[in-house]
Design an enzyme around this catalytic site. Structure first.
Site, PDB file in Angstrom:
ATOM      1  CB  CYS A   1       4.001  22.570   5.528  1.00 53.30           C
ATOM      2  SG  CYS A   1       3.600  21.094   6.454  1.00 53.30           S
ATOM      3  CB  SER A   2      -0.228  23.041   3.741  1.00 54.16           C
ATOM      4  OG  SER A   2       0.514  21.945   3.230  1.00 54.16           O
ATOM      5  CB  CYS A   3      -0.522  19.081   8.190  1.00 53.39           C
ATOM      6  SG  CYS A   3       1.145  18.664   7.736  1.00 53.39           S
TER       7      CYS A   3
END
Lengths: 109, 197, 214
Positions: free
Chosen positions: C117-119
């Site tokens: 995702c985008s952590c």
């Protein structure tokens, strides 16, 4: 809230706008605040975000750069979590969305 | 919870409902304080659902909350029905159970730094956090972390399985066939891994 | 208390207001319902948004890196207990729980990504840039890291290995870059000034400005 023209002239510590539009900042803020209040754990939200991001990758709709869909996925993940937790009913949400789309409700709080 | 208006009238903007009475604000504040400590949101919702239909329909939004709170506090042994009726405490309240985060067990890793591991292809819960590109691949443990809650594919509630999480090093040579010594470390839960035989 | 919220469509000029887009309407609907139910307040949202727009950003991480460069014992503490070390420099800030700090060495250059995702280590870097969240970065950072770095203007010699870290769990990674030559005797603020967000993700190296070098 700061609209884009004004924001463009402010020094930005990250070097770029944090949010492209006000709705993105609200989606972000709501998800973080509800987590801080204990409505769900962060990784529960993340599970749903990952699912949506993954779905987009499979559908091949993530090709647009910059990723305009990121906060859409974020909002969708948040919404589904609230519904799953019984905090929002799908019907009332749909009705409220319609009110805003039909300009029957003032978008300024 | 910010904006805890318990006493007196609340100034709000148009369209936002005002607390009809101060007691509503107190119910809100009570719920905010007790939720997560004595009960989970699921239980709170369930307590509302368990209200007799007639009572539910007659009750206002905050009346339902108050009833749910009363039910839960009695069921959890915080207060007795007598205390509720009289409004007087007759015994001190018990300690709340530890917050979920407090019940994190000590780290008891199966693998150590340097161990060779291979990622499983099949897992009963489904590897929601195993990136596809390392599925069925061999690697070596770089760091040992956690334990962290194992992500659950069940949409309803997060299973409370704590597991060590390992940063496992994979060679890009192996992953992509590149002629390179570069590597990628991926964080993997213990049940995603098997010892390399 | 009236909240003014400026709005994409300038209402002063608008005789025919445009309806919000679908996603705008959903965000409005969610917020209005949550506020009505007393589950959230506008101020709480405002506070978080403001914090990430103004206060929480890479200057936090830069100060941590600068301190680690001048103080070897702080560096040790930072690598051993990252959250506590960050809190030392920022007592009021949100806790950097689950932060992991990965040090660059002369032999190894590190790079962070979240392929799922985008952590991102919000507590020390603020919110991630759009490119970090893009499908291109997320897939290519693990499959062709050197090419990605070249596109960012960073060409590494063959003698340096690239180590990519995919933040697939609760851990959030921050890179501790090497202190560049030519910064001897610099103060911490001077050092922090050359530690950009991109250095702590791993797509850039701290640069000593040419004027200073000579």
């Amino acid at each position: 809230m700061i609209d884009r023209e004004v924001a463009g002239s402010l020094p930005r510590k990250n070097g770029e706008l944090v949010f492209e539009s006000p709705w993105e900042s609200r989606a972000f803020g709501m998800a973080v605040v509800m987590n801080e209040k204990g409505a769900y754990q962060w990784e529960e939200f993340r599970d749903r975000l990952i699912e949506r991001v993954g779905r987009r990758a499979q559908e091949g709709t993530s090709s647009s750069e910059p990723p305009t869909h990121y906060y859409e996925d974020w909002l969708s993940a948040f919404e589904s979590l609230l519904v799953a937790r019984g905090m929002i009913e799908p019907e009332e949400l749909a009705a409220r969305v319609k009110e805003y789309q039909e300009l029957r409700r003032d978008p300024v709080f | 919870m910010g904006g805890m208006h318990g006493f007196g009238p609340v100034q709000t903007e148009p369209d936002e409902p005002v607390f009809q009475a101060a007691w509503e604000g107190r119910v809100l504040a009570l719920q905010a304080r007790t939720r997560g400590r004595w009960y989970h949101l699921d239980e709170f919702r369930n307590a509302i659902e368990r209200m007799p239909a007639a009572r539910y329909l007659d009750a206002s939004y905050y009346e339902r909350w108050l009833t749910a709170l009363e039910t839960l506090m009695v069921e959890k042994g915080v207060i007795t029905r007598d205390e509720l009726a009289t409004g007087h405490a007759t015994a001190p309240a018990p300690q709340p159970p530890p917050r979920p985060a407090d019940d994190r067990p000590p780290l008891r890793p199966r693998f150590r730094i340097g161990d060779r591991v291979v990622t499983r292809n099949a897992h009963p819960r489904g590897h929601t956090r195993m990136p596809r590109y390392v599925r069925g691949r061999h690697g070596a443990v770089r760091t040992v972390n956690g334990p962290f809650l194992l992500p659950d594919t069940n949409a309803h509630s997060r299973s409370r399985d704590w597991e060590p999480v390992y940063a496992v090093e994979f060679w890009v040579r192996e992953l992509w066939g590149l002629d390179s010594d570069d590597c990628v470390c991926v964080d993997l839960w213990e049940s995603y891994l098997e010892a390399e035989t | 208390m009236t909240e003014q919220r400026s709005h994409q469509h300038d209402r002063d000029h608008d005789h025919h207001p445009e309806p919000p887009s679908e996603v705008e309407a959903r965000a409005l609907a969610l917020e209005s319902l949550l506020r009505e139910k007393g589950l959230i307040s506008g101020e709480e949202i405002d506070r978080i948004v403001s914090a990430y727009e103004h206060d929480i950003g890479p200057m936090i991480g830069a100060a941590v890196v600068a301190r680690a460069w001048v103080d070897p014992e702080y560096r040790q503490r930072l690598l051993a207990e990252p959250a506590a070390a960050v809190a030392e420099l920022n007592p009021g800030a949100p806790n950097a729980t689950n932060l992991a700090v990965v040090p660059d060495t002369p032999e190894v250059h590190n790079l962070v990504v979240c392929t799922l995702c985008s952590c991102y280590p919000w507590a020390v870097l603020g919110l991630p840039p759009s490119w970090y969240k893009s499908a291109a970065y997320r897939s290519r950072a693990v499959s062709e890291p050197r090419e990605v770095l070249k596109e960012f203007g960073l060409a590494l010699p063959e003698s340096v290995r690239v180590n990519v870290w995919d933040s697939s769990s609760d851990l959030r990674y921050m890179i501790l870059p090497e202190r560049p030559a030519g910064t001897e005797g610099w103060s911490e603020p001077e050092l922090a000034a050359i530690v950009t967000r991109d250095c702590m993700i791993g797509v850039a190296l701290p640069q000593v400005p040419a004027a200073v070098r000579s």
